[in-house]
Design an enzyme around this catalytic site. Structure first.
Site, PDB file in Angstrom:
ATOM      1  N   GLU A  51     -71.332   7.103   1.333  1.00 36.99           N
ATOM      2  CA  GLU A  51     -70.150   7.639   1.995  1.00 36.99           C
ATOM      3  C   GLU A  51     -70.470   8.921   2.762  1.00 36.99           C
ATOM      4  OE1 GLU A  51     -67.566   7.913  -1.365  1.00 36.99           O
ATOM      5  OE2 GLU A  51     -68.399   9.804  -2.062  1.00 36.99           O
ATOM      6  N   ARG A 129     -68.263   8.126 -13.523  1.00 40.25           N
ATOM      7  CA  ARG A 129     -67.773   9.486 -13.743  1.00 40.25           C
ATOM      8  C   ARG A 129     -68.667  10.206 -14.756  1.00 40.25           C
ATOM      9  NH1 ARG A 129     -63.147   8.169 -15.706  1.00 40.25           N
ATOM     10  NH2 ARG A 129     -62.216   7.724 -13.695  1.00 40.25           N
TER      11      ARG A 129
END
Length: 255
Positions: A51, A129
């Site tokens: 990204e 995470r």
């Protein structure tokens, strides 16, 4: 849009290849890492996630965590996840409006409070995470950490990609074009429109426009489509010539 509208460069993807969105971070977002295509396809049955963040707005002192401050071992990283001290190992960048940061797969990262970020990413839901500021979810429990997967995919080294833009902005009729980043997943740039700017969409790829500031219109085939800050436009591959008018800044993305 049908798959034909995506363009020739997207033919290798079984689904629409990218997601483009605004992230309004009023609080610190979780520290996470995304896998590469190779790892994700082998272990998750889907593509990984690379990204890019474009800093659309930034409060004074706001910043992002991106990569490690120095090379760390898997043991050091694992211990930091277990003890909740991951932030101590990471690079913190104070950011400025107009900068962009590339977040390649495997780069540990987090968006800090006080930022509005335009994100361009591969179409993937894979997020591992590693730290969440000891917050709890809707059920009152801490959100799950993905320790083993994060250890498997994380690049345990300082980031190597430069902060952008790294190419000069260039003047064109009707405004300015600022190249941002290009990789095998997507190509991005900003376009600052001051009047009327000509553009075209080739058969190779669709064009996505995200209005970062101002307002104006997209003109094509005798029709005018008004746009303003926060809105997006999808232009199908092979559309041909069109024009941008008004006073606005856009993020332009293609594959």
């Amino acid at each position: 849009a049908t798959k034909r509208d995506w363009g020739e460069n997207a033919a290798r993807f079984p689904f629409f290849p990218i997601l483009i969105k605004f992230i309004d971070a009023k609080d610190n977002l979780s520290v996470q890492v995304h896998p590469s295509d190779e790892y994700a396809l082998a272990n998750e049955g889907q593509f990984g996630k690379t990204e890019m963040w474009y800093i659309a707005e930034a409060e004074e002192g706001a910043g992002i965590y991106l990569g490690f401050g120095k090379d760390v071992t898997a043991e050091e990283f694992g211990k930091a996840i277990e003890e909740g001290t991951v932030l101590d190992l990471l690079n913190f960048f104070k950011v400025k409006k107009g900068e962009h940061y590339f977040i390649g797969a495997g780069t540990v990262h987090a968006i800090g409070a006080g930022l509005m970020v335009a994100e361009v990413q591969q179409s993937s839901n894979l997020t591992y995470r590693v730290y969440d500021y000891v917050r709890v979810g809707a059920d009152g429990r801490p959100r799950e950490l993905h320790i083993d997967k994060a250890l498997a995919v994380a690049r345990r080294e300082p980031p190597k990609d430069p902060v952008g833009p790294t190419e000069p902005e260039r003047a064109v009729s009707g405004g300015r074009i600022q190249p941002l980043f290009s990789c095998d997943k997507f190509t991005t740039e900003t376009r600052t429109v001051e009047g009327e700017m000509a553009d075209s969409v080739s058969p190779e790829s669709f064009v996505s426009l995200l209005v970062l500031a101002g307002e104006g219109a997209v003109r094509h085939g005798g029709e005018t489509y008004p746009v303003k800050k926060g809105q997006s436009v999808f232009l199908p591959a092979g559309l041909g010539d069109y024009a941008l008018t008004g006073r606005m800044k856009l993020l332009r993305t293609r594959v």
